[in-house]
Design a protein around this motif. Structure first.
Motif, short mmCIF file in Angstrom:
data_model
loop_
_atom_site.label_atom_id
_atom_site.label_comp_id
_atom_site.label_asym_id
_atom_site.label_seq_id
_atom_site.Cartn_x
_atom_site.Cartn_y
_atom_site.Cartn_z
N TYR A 1 7.36 6.16 15.37
CA TYR A 1 6.47 5.35 14.54
C TYR A 1 7.27 4.57 13.50
CZ TYR A 1 3.17 4.14 10.88
OH TYR A 1 2.45 3.46 9.94
N LEU A 2 8.17 5.25 12.80
CA LEU A 2 8.98 4.59 11.78
C LEU A 2 9.85 3.49 12.37
CD1 LEU A 2 10.00 7.61 9.54
CD2 LEU A 2 8.34 5.82 9.03
N LEU A 3 10.42 3.74 13.54
CA LEU A 3 11.22 2.72 14.20
C LEU A 3 10.36 1.51 14.55
CD1 LEU A 3 13.96 1.91 15.41
CD2 LEU A 3 13.20 2.96 17.55
N GLY A 4 9.15 1.74 15.02
CA GLY A 4 8.24 0.64 15.35
C GLY A 4 7.84 -0.17 14.13
N PRO B 1 5.93 27.11 17.86
CA PRO B 1 5.94 26.32 16.62
C PRO B 1 7.16 25.39 16.52
CG PRO B 1 5.43 28.61 16.12
CD PRO B 1 5.81 28.53 17.57
N VAL B 2 8.29 25.81 17.03
CA VAL B 2 9.48 24.97 17.00
C VAL B 2 9.30 23.78 17.93
CG1 VAL B 2 11.95 24.87 17.53
CG2 VAL B 2 11.00 26.88 16.36
N ALA B 3 8.73 23.98 19.10
CA ALA B 3 8.49 22.90 20.05
C ALA B 3 7.51 21.88 19.49
CB ALA B 3 7.98 23.46 21.37
N ALA C 1 6.45 16.58 16.92
CA ALA C 1 5.93 15.80 15.79
C ALA C 1 7.03 14.98 15.16
CB ALA C 1 5.30 16.74 14.76
N LEU C 2 8.22 15.52 15.05
CA LEU C 2 9.35 14.80 14.48
C LEU C 2 9.73 13.60 15.34
CD1 LEU C 2 11.26 14.96 12.07
CD2 LEU C 2 12.81 16.30 13.46
N ILE C 3 9.70 13.78 16.65
CA ILE C 3 10.02 12.68 17.57
C ILE C 3 8.97 11.57 17.46
CG2 ILE C 3 10.14 12.04 20.01
CD1 ILE C 3 11.53 14.79 20.45
#
Length: 131
Positions: A23-26, A9-11, A16-18
Motif C-alpha cells: 500500500y505504501l509503495l503504491g 500469529p506470526v504468519a 499484514a506487513l506485506i
C-alpha cells in the motif's frame, strides 16, 4: 524429519506487513489523483439544466477539451448540461462549482440535426456547488 510450521500469529503479522508495504509503495510511487477543477457559476437555467461556468480553470482547459467552449466561441466560458445527483444544491450566479467535463460523441436522437457540427455531441458537466 518433520515439517517446520510457523505459528499462526506470526504468519498473519507477516501478511499484514506485506500488505502495508504494498500500500505504501503504491501511494508513494503511484499516479497522482485527478485535479479538482473549480469554476464560478455565470448562469444556470433550471428548465434545461444548462450551466455556464467561468474562471481560471475553465480558461485553462487543455486543447483536447477546447471543443467544450460555449456556442458563442468564448473560450473563457463553459456551458453544458449539468448532470447532478439527487439532492444536489442548485447553483446560483457567483457560486464556486467543482466540476468534471465530459463531451459525448453523439447527440441524443431528439437533438440530432443535419449539420455535423450541431450533432457532434453534448457537453455534460458533472459537479456540485463548493460549500
Amino acid at each position: 524429519m518433520g515439517t517446520v510450521r510457523m505459528p499462526t500469529p506470526v504468519a498473519v503479522a507477516m501478511g499484514a506487513l506485506i500488505l502495508l508495504a504494498g500500500y505504501l509503495l503504491g501511494v508513494v510511487a503511484g499516479p497522482d489523483g485527478p485535479e479538482r477543477t473549480v469554476g464560478t457559476v455565470e448562469s444556470f437555467d433550471a428548465a434545461g439544466s444548462v450551466l455556464c461556468l467561468s474562471g481560471d480553470d475553465v480558461a485553462a482547459l487543455d486543447e483536447a477539451a477546447s471543443d467544450v467552449a460555449d456556442e458563442s466561441g468564448d473560450d473563457d466560458l463553459l456551458c453544458g448540461r449539468w448532470e447532478r445527483s439527487a439532492g444536489s444544491e442548485r447553483p446560483s450566479a457567483g457560486d464556486e462549482f467543482r466540476f468534471v467535463v465530459v463531451r459525448t460523441t453523439d447527440a441524443p436522437a431528439d437533438e440530432a440535426t443535419d449539420d455535423p457540427d450541431d450533432a457532434s455531441g453534448r457537453v455534460l458537466i458533472y459537479g456540485a456547488v463548493v460549500d
